[in-house]
Design a protein around this motif. Structure first.
Motif, PDB file in Angstrom:
ATOM      1  N   SER A 147      16.627  84.279 -26.807  1.00 25.88           N
ATOM      2  CA  SER A 147      16.122  85.088 -25.694  1.00 25.88           C
ATOM      3  C   SER A 147      14.684  85.539 -25.896  1.00 25.88           C
ATOM      4  CB  SER A 147      17.023  86.309 -25.469  1.00 25.88           C
ATOM      5  OG  SER A 147      16.873  87.239 -26.525  1.00 25.88           O
ATOM      6  N   VAL A 148      14.210  85.604 -27.163  1.00 23.28           N
ATOM      7  CA  VAL A 148      12.834  86.042 -27.425  1.00 23.28           C
ATOM      8  C   VAL A 148      11.923  84.868 -27.782  1.00 23.28           C
ATOM      9  CG1 VAL A 148      13.523  88.351 -28.136  1.00 23.28           C
ATOM     10  CG2 VAL A 148      13.345  86.552 -29.855  1.00 23.28           C
ATOM     11  N   SER A 149      12.425  83.661 -27.714  1.00 24.07           N
ATOM     12  CA  SER A 149      11.574  82.495 -27.979  1.00 24.07           C
ATOM     13  C   SER A 149      10.765  82.170 -26.724  1.00 24.07           C
ATOM     14  CB  SER A 149      12.432  81.297 -28.379  1.00 24.07           C
ATOM     15  OG  SER A 149      13.129  80.782 -27.260  1.00 24.07           O
ATOM     16  N   SER A 150       9.664  81.461 -26.920  1.00 26.48           N
ATOM     17  CA  SER A 150       8.835  81.076 -25.767  1.00 26.48           C
ATOM     18  C   SER A 150       9.593  80.137 -24.835  1.00 26.48           C
ATOM     19  CB  SER A 150       7.547  80.402 -26.247  1.00 26.48           C
ATOM     20  OG  SER A 150       7.831  79.253 -27.023  1.00 26.48           O
ATOM     21  N   LEU A 151      10.575  79.414 -25.362  1.00 27.92           N
ATOM     22  CA  LEU A 151      11.353  78.492 -24.542  1.00 27.92           C
ATOM     23  C   LEU A 151      12.169  79.231 -23.485  1.00 27.92           C
ATOM     24  CD1 LEU A 151      12.071  75.519 -24.132  1.00 27.92           C
ATOM     25  CD2 LEU A 151      13.887  75.780 -25.824  1.00 27.92           C
ATOM     26  N   ALA A 152      12.467  80.516 -23.740  1.00 35.06           N
ATOM     27  CA  ALA A 152      13.263  81.288 -22.783  1.00 35.06           C
ATOM     28  C   ALA A 152      12.548  81.454 -21.445  1.00 35.06           C
ATOM     29  CB  ALA A 152      13.602  82.661 -23.376  1.00 35.06           C
ATOM     30  N   PHE A 510      -0.501  66.696 -22.728  1.00 30.27           N
ATOM     31  CA  PHE A 510      -0.541  68.095 -23.137  1.00 30.27           C
ATOM     32  C   PHE A 510       0.369  68.933 -22.244  1.00 30.27           C
ATOM     33  CE2 PHE A 510      -4.573  66.390 -24.581  1.00 30.27           C
ATOM     34  CZ  PHE A 510      -4.704  66.946 -25.848  1.00 30.27           C
ATOM     35  N   SER A 511       0.986  69.929 -22.850  1.00 30.16           N
ATOM     36  CA  SER A 511       1.625  70.947 -22.036  1.00 30.16           C
ATOM     37  C   SER A 511       0.531  71.829 -21.460  1.00 30.16           C
ATOM     38  CB  SER A 511       2.605  71.786 -22.869  1.00 30.16           C
ATOM     39  OG  SER A 511       1.969  72.354 -23.993  1.00 30.16           O
ATOM     40  N   ASP A 512       0.780  72.394 -20.295  1.00 31.67           N
ATOM     41  CA  ASP A 512      -0.280  73.117 -19.588  1.00 31.67           C
ATOM     42  C   ASP A 512      -0.689  74.397 -20.288  1.00 31.67           C
ATOM     43  OD1 ASP A 512       2.078  74.433 -19.051  1.00 31.67           O
ATOM     44  OD2 ASP A 512       1.679  74.748 -16.924  1.00 31.67           O
ATOM     45  N   ARG A 542       4.803  73.531 -16.757  1.00 30.11           N
ATOM     46  CA  ARG A 542       6.030  74.176 -17.246  1.00 30.11           C
ATOM     47  C   ARG A 542       6.579  73.428 -18.453  1.00 30.11           C
ATOM     48  NH1 ARG A 542       8.205  78.144 -15.101  1.00 30.11           N
ATOM     49  NH2 ARG A 542      10.305  77.642 -15.853  1.00 30.11           N
ATOM     50  N   ALA A 543       5.726  73.355 -19.467  1.00 26.21           N
ATOM     51  CA  ALA A 543       6.094  72.629 -20.682  1.00 26.21           C
ATOM     52  C   ALA A 543       5.749  73.464 -21.909  1.00 26.21           C
ATOM     53  CB  ALA A 543       5.363  71.295 -20.740  1.00 26.21           C
ATOM     54  N   GLY A 549      11.951  72.030 -23.380  1.00 26.95           N
ATOM     55  CA  GLY A 549      12.572  72.408 -22.118  1.00 26.95           C
ATOM     56  C   GLY A 549      13.278  71.218 -21.486  1.00 26.95           C
ATOM     57  N   ARG A 550      14.411  71.450 -20.874  1.00 25.89           N
ATOM     58  CA  ARG A 550      15.190  70.329 -20.324  1.00 25.89           C
ATOM     59  C   ARG A 550      14.438  69.579 -19.231  1.00 25.89           C
ATOM     60  NH1 ARG A 550      20.699  72.409 -18.315  1.00 25.89           N
ATOM     61  NH2 ARG A 550      19.505  74.303 -17.897  1.00 25.89           N
TER      62      ARG A 550
END
Length: 575
Positions: A147-152, A510-512, A542-543, A549-550
Motif C-alpha cells: 500500500s505504501v509502494s509507488s506501484l500502489a 521510458f516510463s513517463d 502510467r508506468a 503495473g499490470r
C-alpha cells in the motif's frame, strides 16, 4: 549444480562432490523458497546454501513452485505449493539416492514446508527460517508494504473481499491465494517433524508459544537468531548472503539422524520443459560454464533473429514478476527464440572468486558476448539486446561492441556512460522519482501517512529535485551549442551515429516518470528532438520504473511483439 525439470517444475540439484561415500543413504535436503519479491531477494543466497549443504555430503534440491520462476505456468494455491514440496522430495530421492530428508523453508516457504511434512514419509527435520506462524499476520504485512509502494498509485491494493489480485512488484497474488494464506495457523497442526529449527528474523509474539507447544509434544526444538536477516532481505543490489545463519543451519542439518531408507515414488524428470508451441532448455556457458541462461525456442520454424534478455539488479533472469518468462514464451509463440540469462554474481550464476559488483560492470560484458555466442551456435546469428536499468546498460554496451546485435530495445536507461565503482546507493538516492511522479503520489493516502510519520526522505527529495532542476536548466542552455569534442554529449551522439550506420534499430523506452528521461533531454533536447532514426524514444504513460503495473506490462509486451515482428520481417527481406 545441475538444472532439472520434474513434472513441469524447474529445479537445481546440488550433489555432494564426486567420490564422496557414506555408510548409509545420505540425508537429503529440499529448500522451500520464499514467495514473490521475497524470493527474488533471497534467490542467490539459497543457491549458496545449497552448495554448502552439498559440500557437507547432503544432496540438496531447490526449485520453483508451479506457476513461479522457470516452472510451467499454472494457478498458485496453498495446496499446489504443498504438492510441489512432495514432488520435490520424491525427485530428490529418485535422483540422489537420499533416504531420510529434511525440509528447509524461508518465509512463506517455511509454512509450506511445515504443512507438507505431514504428507511425506521420512522427514526427520524441518528448518524454518524467518518463519510464518500465522498467515493472517503475514498477509497484513504484505498488503501494508504494497500500500505504501509507488506501484500502489497504478495498481491500488484491493480490499480483502475483492476478487482482484494483489500486485507486489509485478507478482500477482490471486484473491484465492490470499484467502488460502490467511488460513495458515501452524499452532493448530501436529508437529511437522521430530526435529525443528526455528530462526526468527524479527520478533513474533506467536513464535514462543509455538515453540513451547512443539516441545510439549515431544519435538526437539532448536532456536537460533537470524542475526543477518535484515541484510539478507534486501533488494539484490545491496543484500548480503547470511553466512552466520546459514552456518548454523548447516551444522544443525548435518547432525540430524538419518539412518532409514525410504523408497522413492517415481517422478517424471526431463532436461527440457515442453510447453504449448515452445520448449525451454537450461544451459550453462561462458568461462568455466559459470553463466546460466534459459533458452526458450519455438517448437516449429524459428526466425533468424533472437532476443537476449538482460535483467535489472532487483531481479534475476525471470525478471520482476516473471516478466521475462512471460515475454520469452510470448515471443516463442510468435516464432522468435530468446535467451534470458544471469551475469555472474546474480540469480543462478555464482560469482566464484570475482568480488566485483555485477551491476554496471564492463568486465562482465564478456558474459553477454558469451550469451550471443550461444544463440549463434543454436542457429540465431542476429540478436536484439533487451534490458532494464542496469540490464539496459549491459544491452546498450553489447550493442555498441558486437555487430551481431541488430536491435537494442531497452527500458529506463539511466546513463549512457557509466563510471564503474559509483556507489549504487548514491545513484539510487540521486535518482529520485520525477516531479510528476510525486504529484501523482499525492493522491495516495498511504504516501501521505508515510511522509507525515517521518518515514519519507522529504529533505532528500527536495534536495535532489532542486539539483535536477538546476541541472536541466544548465543543460538546456548548453544544448543550444554544439558539444565540445570528447565531451559526454559528443561521445553519446557519436555512438548513436555508429549504430545508425550499422542500421541497428534502437528503441529507448521510458516510463513517463523516470529520471532517465532527463539524461535523454541533456543529450538530445526536449522530447529527444535531436534523435534521428533508426533510433527512437517511446514514453509509456502510467508506468513505474520496472514496468510492474499490470496495464503497462500488457502494453509493453504488445509493443515489443510488434517491434520484433517488424524487425524480423526486415531482416528476412534483407536475406
Amino acid at each position: 549444480m545441475t538444472p532439472i525439470f520434474f513434472e513441469g517444475r524447474f529445479g537445481w540439484l546440488h550433489l555432494p562432490p564426486t567420490g564422496a561415500t557414506t555408510a548409509a543413504p545420505p540425508l537429503g535436503v529440499v529448500l522451500c523458497a520464499a514467495f514473490a519479491q521475497e524470493e527474488m531477494c533471497t534467490h542467490y543466497g539459497l543457491m549458496i546454501l545449497a552448495d554448502r549443504l552439498a559440500a557437507r555430503g547432503m544432496p540438496t534440491l531447490r526449485f520453483d513452485y508451479g506457476g513461479t520462476g522457470d516452472s510451467a505456468d499454472g494457478e498458485v494455491t496453498l495446496a499446489s505449493l504443498r504438492a510441489d514440496v512432495v514432488r520435490a522430495v520424491a525427485c530428490l530421492r529418485q535422483e540422489s539416492g537420499a533416504g531420510a530428508v529434511a525440509l528447509c523453508g524461508l518465509r512463506l516457504g517455511s509454512a509450506v514446508a511445515a504443512a507438507a511434512a505431514a504428507e511425506i514419509e521420512g522427514v526427520v527435520g524441518v528448518a524454518m527460517l524467518a518463519p510464518i506462524v500465522t498467515g493472517q499476520a503475514f498477509l497484513r504485512e504484505t498488503r501494508a508494504a504494497a500500500s505504501v509502494s509507488s506501484l500502489a498509485n497504478l495498481d491500488p491494493v484491493p480490499k480483502l473481499d475483492s476478487d482482484r489480485p494483489l500486485n507486489t512488484n509485478g507478482f500477482l497474488w490471486s484473491a484465492a491465494l490470499q484467502r488460502d494464506i490467511a488460513t495458515i495457523d501452524l499452532t493448530a497442526i501436529p508437529p511437522p517433524a521430530p526435529h525443528m529449527l526455528l530462526a526468527p528474523g524479527r520478533p513474533d509474539r506467536k513464535l514462543p508459544p509455538f515453540a513451547a507447544s512443539l516441545r510439549a509434544q515431544g519435538t526437539a526444538v532448536t532456536e537460533v537468531p537470524f542475526v543477518d536477516y535484515d541484510a539478507y532481505m534486501q533488494d539484490p543490489t545491496t543484500h548480503e548472503v547470511p553466512a552466520a545463519t546459514f552456518a548454523a543451519v548447516e551444522t544443525w542439518l548435518a547432525a540430524l539422524p538419518h539412518a532409514e531408507t525410504v523408497a522413492a515414488a517415481p517422478v517424471s524428470v526431463a532436461p527440457v520443459l515442453t510447453l504449448d508451441g515452445c520448449e525451454e532448455i537450461p544451459l550453462r556457458f561462458g568461462s568455466g560454464n559459470a553463466v546460466f541462461g534459459m533458452l526458450c525456442r519455438p517448437t516449429g520454424h524459428a526466425a533468424p533473429v533472437a532476443a537476449l534478455l538482460l535483467h535489472e539488479g532487483s531481479s534475476h533472469h525471470i525478471g520482476d514478476g516473471r516478466a521475462y518468462v512471460a515475454l520469452a514464451r510470448r515471443l516463442a509463440q510468435a516464432g522468435i527464440a530468446s535467451l534470458r540469462m544471469d551475469l555472474t554474481g546474480m540469480g543462478d550464476s555464482p560469482a566464484g572468486a570475482n568480488m566485483r559488483s555485477p551491476y554496471f560492470d564492463p568486465e562482465r560484458l564478456t558474459e553477454v558476448f558469451a550469451g550471443i555466442d550461444l544463440l549463434e551456435r543454436h542457429g540465431y546469428p542476429k540478436v536484439v539486446a533487451f534490458g532494464l536499468c542496469s540490464g539496459a546498460d549491459a544491452a546498450w554496451n553489447a550493442g555498441l561492441a558486437d555487430e551481431r546485435v541488430v536491435g537494442i530495445f531497452i527500458i529506463n536507461l539511466q546513463k549512457f556512460l557509466w563510471n564503474y565503482g559509483d556507489d549504487l546507493r548514491v545513484i539510487a538516492r540521486n535518482s529520485k522519482r520525477t516531479l510528476r511522479s510525486y504529484a501523482r503520489s499525492m493522491r495516495n493516502p498511504a504516501e501521505w501517512r508515510r511522509a507525515l510519520s517521518g518515514k519519507g526522505d522529504l529533505l532528500g527529495i527536495a534536495r535532489v529535485l532542486a539539483k535536477r532542476g538546476l541541472s536541466q536548466g544548465f543543460h538546456a542552455v548548453k544544448g543550444l551549442m554544439p558539444p565540445a569534442p570528447g565531451s559526454e554529449p559528443a561521445i553519446v551522439r557519436e555512438q548513436l551515429r555508429m549504430l545508425a550506420a550499422r542500421d541497428v534499430e534502437t528503441l529507448l523506452i521510458f516510463s513517463d516518470e523516470d529520471p532517465g528521461l532527463g539524461e535523454m533531454g541533456r543529450h538530445f533536447g526536449r522530447n529527444a528532438r535531436r534523435l534521428k532514426p533508426p533510433a527512437r524514444v517511446v514514453t509509456m504513460t502510467r508506468a513505474d520504473h520496472h514496468f510492474n503495473g499490470r496495464d503497462v506490462r500488457r502494453r509493453y509486451q504488445a509493443m515489443i511483439e510488434t517491434a520484433m515482428a517488424d524487425l524480423v520481417a526486415r531482416h528476412r527481406a534483407d536475406g
